[in-house]
Motif scaffolding. Sequence first.
Motif, mmCIF file in Angstrom:
data_model
loop_
_atom_site.group_PDB
_atom_site.id
_atom_site.type_symbol
_atom_site.label_atom_id
_atom_site.label_comp_id
_atom_site.label_asym_id
_atom_site.label_seq_id
_atom_site.Cartn_x
_atom_site.Cartn_y
_atom_site.Cartn_z
ATOM 1 N N SER A 1 0.550 -0.729 -0.437
ATOM 2 C CA SER A 1 -0.140 0.261 -0.116
ATOM 3 C C SER A 1 0.747 1.492 0.256
ATOM 4 O O SER A 1 1.607 1.547 1.300
ATOM 5 C CB SER A 1 -0.804 -0.228 1.368
ATOM 6 O OG SER A 1 -1.432 1.172 1.435
ATOM 7 N N ILE A 2 0.442 2.043 -0.889
ATOM 8 C CA ILE A 2 1.422 3.469 -1.161
ATOM 9 C C ILE A 2 0.089 4.465 -1.799
ATOM 10 O O ILE A 2 -0.810 4.168 -2.390
ATOM 11 C CB ILE A 2 2.596 3.762 -2.225
ATOM 12 C CG1 ILE A 2 3.097 2.578 -1.958
ATOM 13 C CG2 ILE A 2 2.945 4.392 -2.718
ATOM 14 C CD1 ILE A 2 4.629 2.831 -0.831
ATOM 15 N N ASP B 39 0.285 7.970 -2.449
ATOM 16 C CA ASP B 39 0.774 8.773 -3.443
ATOM 17 C C ASP B 39 1.142 7.512 -5.099
ATOM 18 O O ASP B 39 1.798 7.037 -5.018
ATOM 19 C CB ASP B 39 2.033 9.531 -3.433
ATOM 20 C CG ASP B 39 2.542 10.629 -4.189
ATOM 21 O OD1 ASP B 39 3.548 10.748 -4.594
ATOM 22 O OD2 ASP B 39 2.049 10.313 -5.966
ATOM 23 N N ARG C 227 2.279 8.401 -7.278
ATOM 24 C CA ARG C 227 2.747 8.380 -8.251
ATOM 25 C C ARG C 227 4.658 7.651 -7.591
ATOM 26 O O ARG C 227 5.104 7.086 -8.537
ATOM 27 C CB ARG C 227 3.737 10.084 -8.646
ATOM 28 C CG ARG C 227 5.171 10.141 -9.680
ATOM 29 C CD ARG C 227 5.328 12.004 -9.526
ATOM 30 N NE ARG C 227 5.056 12.220 -8.446
ATOM 31 C CZ ARG C 227 6.114 13.302 -8.430
ATOM 32 N NH1 ARG C 227 6.148 14.054 -9.393
ATOM 33 N NH2 ARG C 227 6.472 14.265 -7.530
ATOM 34 N N SER C 228 4.694 7.857 -5.913
ATOM 35 C CA SER C 228 5.654 7.057 -5.384
ATOM 36 C C SER C 228 5.369 5.399 -5.469
ATOM 37 O O SER C 228 5.956 4.761 -6.145
ATOM 38 C CB SER C 228 5.339 7.517 -3.662
ATOM 39 O OG SER C 228 5.589 8.962 -3.999
ATOM 40 N N TYR D 146 6.221 4.161 -8.875
ATOM 41 C CA TYR D 146 8.129 3.877 -8.887
ATOM 42 C C TYR D 146 8.151 2.976 -7.821
ATOM 43 O O TYR D 146 9.357 2.289 -8.352
ATOM 44 C CB TYR D 146 8.417 5.189 -8.415
ATOM 45 C CG TYR D 146 8.326 6.481 -9.335
ATOM 46 C CD1 TYR D 146 8.482 7.667 -8.754
ATOM 47 C CD2 TYR D 146 9.771 5.731 -10.723
ATOM 48 C CE1 TYR D 146 8.391 8.935 -10.256
ATOM 49 C CE2 TYR D 146 9.548 6.729 -11.635
ATOM 50 C CZ TYR D 146 9.162 8.222 -11.356
ATOM 51 O OH TYR D 146 9.391 9.379 -12.380
ATOM 52 N N PHE D 147 7.207 2.250 -6.656
ATOM 53 C CA PHE D 147 8.091 1.244 -6.205
ATOM 54 C C PHE D 147 7.265 0.055 -6.669
ATOM 55 O O PHE D 147 8.394 -0.838 -6.819
ATOM 56 C CB PHE D 147 7.313 1.361 -4.551
ATOM 57 C CG PHE D 147 6.860 1.007 -3.773
ATOM 58 C CD1 PHE D 147 6.696 -0.722 -3.762
ATOM 59 C CD2 PHE D 147 7.820 1.491 -2.669
ATOM 60 C CE1 PHE D 147 7.115 -1.698 -2.457
ATOM 61 C CE2 PHE D 147 8.349 0.925 -1.555
ATOM 62 C CZ PHE D 147 6.938 -1.325 -1.635
ATOM 63 N N ASN E 174 -0.659 10.200 -12.063
ATOM 64 C CA ASN E 174 0.377 10.373 -11.468
ATOM 65 C C ASN E 174 1.203 8.932 -12.068
ATOM 66 O O ASN E 174 2.533 8.522 -11.856
ATOM 67 C CB ASN E 174 -0.045 10.307 -10.364
ATOM 68 C CG ASN E 174 -0.081 11.922 -9.740
ATOM 69 O OD1 ASN E 174 0.734 12.467 -9.600
ATOM 70 N ND2 ASN E 174 -1.166 11.913 -9.430
#
Lengths: 578, 292
Positions: free
Chosen positions: A48-49, A51, A53-54, A57-58, A82
């Motif tokens: 779970s992230i 943002d 965009r992050s 990338y994650f 994003n």
Amino acid sequence: MYTNVRNVQILISLLKQFNIKYFVNSPGTRNTPLVHSIEEDPFFKCYSIVDERSAAYFALGLSEALDEPVCVTCTAATATCNYMPAIKEAYERNIQLVALTSDRESYPMFHMQDQSINQVNMYKGYINYSVDIPAILNQEDEWFANRSINEAFLELNHNRKGPIQINYHVPSWGAFCVKDIPKERKITRYNKNNINWKEVKENLKNKKILVFCGMNYNNNNQELQNNVKEFYEKYSATVVFDNYANLKDDNYINASVFGDILTEKEAQKLAPEIMITFGKVFYSPLKGHLNGKKQNFEHWHIDENGIVIDGFKNLTKIFECEPKIFFEEMIKEVNTKNNHEYEQIWKKRISEIKIGNLSFSNFSVIRDFCKVIPKNSILHSSVLNSIRITNYFKIDESIKCYANVGADGIDGAFSTFLGQANKTDKMAFLLIGDLSYLYDLNACLNVNKIKNRNIRILIINNYAGAEFHKNFGLSMIPTLNLHIAAGHNTKIEETTGMENVEYLSAKNQEELNINLKKFIGKSEKPILLEVFTNADTDAQILKDFWITNINEKIYKKIIRKLLPKKYIAKLKKLLKRG
Amino acid sequence: MLRKILNLLVEKQIKDVVCTEDILKSIDGQDKEYIEANFNMQIFNDLRSATFFSNGEVNSSNKPVILIIKGEFLPNIYTGITEAWFQRSNINIISIFEKYDEIKVEYLERCIPDILTIYDDGIEEYKNTIYKFIDNNMPALINIKYTLKLEEKSDYTSIINMLDSIVKNTVDVFIYNFKNESKNNISIKNIEPKYKYGILSKYMGYITAKEKKSLLIMPYELLKIDLNIFNNRYINENVKIIIYKGKEQNNIEEWIKDNKIEILKTEKIDEKIFKKFWDLNKASVLIVEEEK
């Protein structure tokens, strides 16, 4: 428990079958049917992230480390935007990111609907593949969703590894009340890296196989011809083709005529257990009667580029190789023989087709023409009756056949023909309707630029688009020729003066017989033979041909249902049937 | 070409410019001075934030705002410019590319109605179009080619040697814009400047999958465009980050500490501090005051 949202169920089933288990989820309502379903399924590994965009990338880092696809999910609208920076990087660095973008209904988009943007193909330029999956309302939607998701997953690592987008619509978030989701049809692509030919041969053993040959213009056909022939001899195979397969044998069947007369029950009888297709385009109207899902057969497609073609709605395997290689592998070390039982079902039905006496019409003209086309010629037929009716007759296997059946346009037939004629020394025949000829009249000015002087153009001029007379007829639409069928009075003879082409014509059988001989004979210059018929008559004759060849039992049943008894007796007399 | 467009903007009395730190460092010094002298300039590190900020300025002033950015980072404007499209905001983006074949912007066509790519040096034939863009109350994008200053590569050989001397098994080391090769037990993964966004997020994802200690070495300025990733559930003792702070004034350390990460500071990195940092059984960030 899983969601009852159908397109999400299809997605989950295929994720599992394609072994895609990693998810990086961002919070949202629209993607909750997916997220809650997978977070409870031990197959999937979730992160779970917040943002997006992050999160993307994650997921990129995860995917790079694992060398496996990783999914990212989010809610609708700008959340999906994003993902773009990571998608671009994934594309450039060949990383398998799977963007599962949930979406609202599309109709109210931009009309005061909240949180709604155009998400369809929104990563254009930096995505391996993008699909838009509707909410499922009917069987067509279901098939489309299944096929599209399969296509998308197949592009994660086809030719190049990279990101994909599956945009799926979730008008309402449904409920979590489904214990087990159904296993969806999966399409598998085989190439030299993952094919086990032995296993493939095992799958074909003792099965009723239909080999459906599509368009093939390859000049180096002999090896393929031989391999298909041997395949036919060794397996319980029936081979069907249309003229543009350029693959003929006395034992193969041009079943194009079935497209216009077959009933559903008959199609069920004729259906195989495995259908194998190859070729660029499939003209034969037979394809409209065969449905892998309804008639329970698997479809395998052979294509050098591994393209997905799911024309029979149950494609399961794609073999990314040349057809000749596939058949070569299939015949290796196989000692079985075709018992022809399955083939007999086809041959019996084909043998029941009767053409009978035809009045002078485009049908009879094409019949007569097909009988006399010299061997080792080329023949281009234009859309549509020229294509349709030539496929009802046997064309010598030495004659190479062409037609623009990719998009079935009447434009460009003449130009295409000139291009084909220009690259051969053979006698070149164009069979074309009046509208198609006049449409591409500019090509006329190039006739004398063509090296090949053995050009023969047979125009069937019924002064209108005959297809519309078949579809509607003057009795239904008295003004048919005004716009729909584009009736005209153009003197085609005048066009031949442009480029020094000899002109012949025929308006009845006698004149046709005489001029057809000249037409196919030697000549110093190209010849144009214009044959005049009547559009409404042409349409009637074609329909009569279909009606008389529809299965008698079913035909009788229909007639008995529709007509009063006294008319049935009269009809019987007319047909001289017991 | 950048100067010619800027001249047009001055003629049009456009005052507000937003740009990212990286573009100011990369353009010619005289162009930078020109911008500083003729416009109200706001500098943002994160391009996504810069786009939203520009939208905010337009909302408030009802006047056009110019956003000057490096074209390779255009994807970061997608979300802000989509919102701007809905709001019909007059944001005019000057996007700077080094090569024409890098200009791939079809995905932006759905939210930027006016897109112009200038292929030559003459400005006159584009003047009317550019003025039209500025007068139009919608986002616009002008792509131009410009030779940017190259970012100098850094040398972290000493750190690599230190790490190599203490590890027994292979360690992955992510380094931003590094000029050296892998050695012995150290597998170097060079992060090119064009992939500077999301460095921390990518690193976190990578070590989550690998489940082993990996090192990330990066400049402080890149922290500023990926800050929120520190707030995640997957931070553990495998997280080892070295940040070169240099002349940076921002103090992000408190935020990092709040996310259960140990902060170590040093003026210059030496073996003692490095070993302490590496052996700490906790997620750790080593901040080096030295400029790189």
